[in-house]
Design an enzyme around this catalytic site. Structure first.
Site, short mmCIF file in Angstrom:
data_model
loop_
_atom_site.label_atom_id
_atom_site.label_comp_id
_atom_site.label_asym_id
_atom_site.label_seq_id
_atom_site.Cartn_x
_atom_site.Cartn_y
_atom_site.Cartn_z
N GLU A 132 -6.16 -14.59 -10.94
CA GLU A 132 -5.09 -15.36 -10.32
C GLU A 132 -3.78 -14.76 -10.84
O GLU A 132 -3.60 -14.61 -12.05
CB GLU A 132 -5.20 -16.84 -10.74
CG GLU A 132 -4.10 -17.66 -10.09
CD GLU A 132 -4.15 -19.14 -10.43
OE1 GLU A 132 -5.06 -19.57 -11.15
OE2 GLU A 132 -3.24 -19.84 -9.95
N ARG A 162 -17.33 -15.86 -22.11
CA ARG A 162 -15.98 -15.33 -22.20
C ARG A 162 -15.76 -14.72 -23.58
O ARG A 162 -16.41 -15.08 -24.54
CB ARG A 162 -14.85 -16.33 -21.97
CG ARG A 162 -15.17 -17.68 -21.71
CD ARG A 162 -14.05 -18.71 -21.61
NE ARG A 162 -12.67 -18.35 -21.69
CZ ARG A 162 -11.88 -18.23 -20.63
NH1 ARG A 162 -12.35 -18.43 -19.42
NH2 ARG A 162 -10.61 -17.95 -20.79
N LYS A 193 -4.07 -17.89 -20.24
CA LYS A 193 -2.77 -17.50 -19.66
C LYS A 193 -1.73 -18.60 -19.83
O LYS A 193 -0.56 -18.32 -20.04
CB LYS A 193 -2.95 -17.15 -18.19
CG LYS A 193 -3.41 -15.72 -18.00
CD LYS A 193 -3.50 -15.37 -16.53
CE LYS A 193 -4.72 -15.98 -15.90
NZ LYS A 193 -4.93 -15.59 -14.52
P1 ATP Z 1 -7.10 -17.82 -18.29
O1 ATP Z 1 -7.81 -18.87 -19.05
O2 ATP Z 1 -6.58 -16.72 -19.13
O3 ATP Z 1 -6.07 -18.34 -17.34
P2 ATP Z 1 -8.69 -17.53 -15.98
O4 ATP Z 1 -10.16 -17.52 -15.87
O5 ATP Z 1 -8.03 -18.74 -15.48
O6 ATP Z 1 -8.27 -17.17 -17.44
P3 ATP Z 1 -8.38 -15.64 -13.92
O7 ATP Z 1 -7.18 -14.89 -13.52
O8 ATP Z 1 -8.94 -16.63 -12.97
O9 ATP Z 1 -8.03 -16.31 -15.28
O10 ATP Z 1 -9.53 -14.66 -14.39
C1 ATP Z 1 -10.00 -13.57 -13.64
C2 ATP Z 1 -11.38 -13.22 -14.11
O11 ATP Z 1 -11.37 -12.92 -15.49
C3 ATP Z 1 -12.33 -14.40 -13.92
O12 ATP Z 1 -13.50 -13.92 -13.33
C4 ATP Z 1 -12.58 -14.90 -15.31
O13 ATP Z 1 -13.86 -15.43 -15.43
C5 ATP Z 1 -12.38 -13.65 -16.15
N1 ATP Z 1 -11.93 -14.01 -17.50
C6 ATP Z 1 -10.86 -14.77 -17.83
N2 ATP Z 1 -10.79 -14.95 -19.16
C7 ATP Z 1 -11.84 -14.28 -19.70
C8 ATP Z 1 -12.32 -14.08 -21.03
N3 ATP Z 1 -11.70 -14.60 -22.09
N4 ATP Z 1 -13.42 -13.32 -21.20
C9 ATP Z 1 -14.05 -12.78 -20.14
N5 ATP Z 1 -13.66 -12.93 -18.87
C10 ATP Z 1 -12.56 -13.66 -18.64
MG MG Z 2 -9.08 -19.00 -13.25
#
Ligand code: ATP
Ligand code: MG
Length: 551
Positions: free
Chosen positions: A37, A262, A272
């Site tokens: 995102e 994760r 984020k």
């Molecule tokens: P954040 O908690 O940082 O906002 P998010 O999952 O909301 O993370 P996205 O932009 O939706 O952020 O993530 C894109 C991809 O990265 C998703 O498939 C998510 O599962 C993966 N991802 C996010 N954080 C991690 C992490 N700490 N380890 C592994 N994969 C991750």
């Molecule tokens: Mg997300």
């Protein structure tokens, strides 16, 4: 600390895929996607997901799309999209296609109409608060909305009018009609569209209703013919909804969602939202502050893409959430830079040394070569003259027993140069040391004459030819290993995570330093040039010390 091996030959996702290939599932295609995102910069956790998704495609001759999950216009921006593209490319991956969830807004809308026509979605007028109350709890079934049995015709009409902008934000939502008594809360008639009269960075004002993540994600995967939809464990509870949506609709395919743990890295944060807070509340200088666990921050700190990929390979892919020690990431960058960094000398806190018996105007261009494997990174000319600078703490007036550096009446070797002996300490009226007077032995250049062995070797720079530099030393951003588990993570921000040294001097060869290269400064660590550098003053960031002092 246990450093995991590089070659974890297989993990459960590799096993699933190799199994799928052997049964010719999906016509033996492997298609993945990385779906961020665009509401912030990518962090080291995303690097794990990027390496997994792009790596899986590469290993299997498959494809991997970069898809922006841009369904929340209030929080998203073009700046974030650009940064994400830059970071994925910097890591060394090429996406097969660049896509956006917003590319599918019309299709997503038509699929929602299809759900309504099948009696599987309805327009609800309950307020957000009531929807929450009606949802029930983990131990108590939810309650059906009075609008749940609205006729298909009425639902179609209301949904079209939602799109047409006839209603206020929050006045209606479109909900999937699944099961208000499901033990899985995600299946209790989740909202799939909501009204948001906001401008979208790509579609402008064309839409005032936006699809929800769970609904958008599975359909986007299906439209792109993704075979393996890899996501993190917290989405396991959403998988029934992912599958439900695709089972009801005529989509091109039904991708398999597979969850993995994760990355959680000690002494830092991978969220984020929280990283955004560090930036907006100015605890750091920006998303690319070298203390940030963002890819941009790690890059600015001097981490190489190779070291990050090596790290992701070593930590592996499992279904168990666990915390990774910062030392593992540091190990990976040391492994890389030990081989691939230029060698140089820099004095962080200079102390002047005048070599009293050295001819006044003489300059010797010493050739130093000190890279054991890659000569081209260690071989250079280093000027030497009567006045040099050494590290302030390489001299002691009252040395402890077995002191190996410089003290009065004792000898030390200058790296790649002569053996000097300290004869006299010169102080100002306040008793502070201003310089040392030393003598050198001209027979000791590069060798120890018979019977002489200087106890230690110290680094130095020539005063006249050296260059002024600011050196930034970084420490962990947080004072506890799991800042995320604190009530307020801002309470455990390390107040001493940045130390700026302003009067450093670096050897002449570093006038040619570039942003692309990495440098090992003798005894003080691995460094990279920072983009804040000017022609008057070079600025270097310390990427990591030479050894793990915390071990
Ligand atoms: P954040 O908690 O940082 O906002 P998010 O999952 O909301 O993370 P996205 O932009 O939706 O952020 O993530 C894109 C991809 O990265 C998703 O498939 C998510 O599962 C993966 N991802 C996010 N954080 C991690 C992490 N700490 N380890 C592994 N994969 C991750
Ligand atoms: Mg997300």
């Amino acid at each position: 600390m246990q450093i995991p091996q590089t070659t974890s030959p297989t993990h459960f996702i590799r096993q699933i895929i190799s199994n799928d290939l052997s049964t010719n599932k999906n016509n033996s295609n492997v298609a993945t996607r990385f779906p961020p995102e665009p509401n912030g910069y990518l962090h080291i956790g995303h690097a794990k997901s990027i390496c997994l998704n792009f790596g899986t495609a590469l290993e299997n001759n498959g494809t991997c799309n970069l898809r922006f999950d841009d369904t929340n216009p209030e929080k998203e921006s073009i700046e974030y999209m650009e940064s994400i593209k830059r970071d994925v490319a910097w890591l060394g991956f090429e996406w097969t296609e660049l896509r956006h969830a917003s590319d599918y807004f019309e299709q997503l809308y038509q699929y929602a109409v299809e759900l309504i026509q099948k009696g599987l979605a309805y327009v609800d007028s309950l307020s957000a608060e009531d929807i929450r109350l009606y949802r029930g709890t983990l131990t108590q079934a939810g309650k059906e909305s009075p609008d749940r049995n609205r006729s298909i015709t009425e639902n179609l009409d209301l949904f079209a009018r939602m799109r047409a902008g006839e209603f206020a934000d929050g006045q209606y939502v479109l909900r999937a009609k699944i099961d208000m008594a499901s033990p899985n809360m995600n299946m209790r008639d989740p909202a799939i569209y909501r009204i948001r009269s906001v401008h979208h960075q790509r579609t402008g004002d064309a839409w005032c209703i936006y699809p929800m993540y769970d609904y958008t994600h599975c359909i986007s995967d299906a439209i792109e013919n993704i075979t393996h939809s890899l996501c993190t464990l917290e989405f396991a509870d959403h998988r029934p909804l992912y599958d439900w949506v695709l089972e009801q609709l005529q989509t091109p395919c039904h991708p398999q969602q597979i969850e993995f743990a994760r990355l959680q890295l000690e002494y830092t944060i991978v969220s984020k939202r929280k990283l955004n807070q560090l930036v907006t509340e100015k605890h750091v200088s920006g998303w690319d502050d070298p203390r940030m666990p963002t890819i941009a921050g790690l890059r600015r700190a001097g981490f190489t893409s190779q070291s990050i990929k090596d790290f992701c390979e070593r930590i592996g892919i499992t279904k168990q959430n666990s915390w990774i020690e910062m030392g593992v990431l540091e190990y990976c960058i040391r492994e890389d830079l030990n081989v691939n960094a230029f060698r140089a000398m820099a004095v962080l806190e200079p102390l002047r040394v005048v070599i009293t018996n050295y001819p006044k105007d003489k300059i010797e261009n010493l050739e130093i070569s000190n890279h054991p494997q890659r000569e081209e990174l260690g071989k250079r000319i280093v000027p030497f003259s009567k006045t040099i600078l050494i590290e302030n703490d390489d001299f002691s007036e009252n040395p402890p027993a077995k002191y190996k550096r410089l003290s009065v009446g004792e000898e030390v070797r200058l790296r790649g140069s002569y053996v000097i002996c300290c004869d006299e300490v010169i102080k100002n009226a306040d008793g502070e040391i201003i310089e040392l007077h030393c003598s050198y032995d001209e027979n000791t250049l590069g060798k120890n004459p018979e019977g002489r062995k200087a106890k230690g070797v110290i680094h130095w720079v020539d005063e006249a030819s050296s260059h002024a530099a600011e050196i930034r030393l970084y420490d962990r951003l947080f004072t506890v290993p799991q800042p995320d588990n604190e009530e307020n993570f801002l309470d455990v921000v390390n107040p001493n995570s940045l130390q700026i040294l302003n009067s450093c001097r670096v050897e002449a060869s570093l006038k040619e330093a570039t942003l692309e290269h990495r440098y090992q400064f003798e005894r003080t660590g691995y460094f990279c040039l920072d983009s804040d550098s000017t022609s008057e003053k070079l600025v270097f960031n310390r990427t990591v010390t030479l050894r793990d002092s915390k071990e």
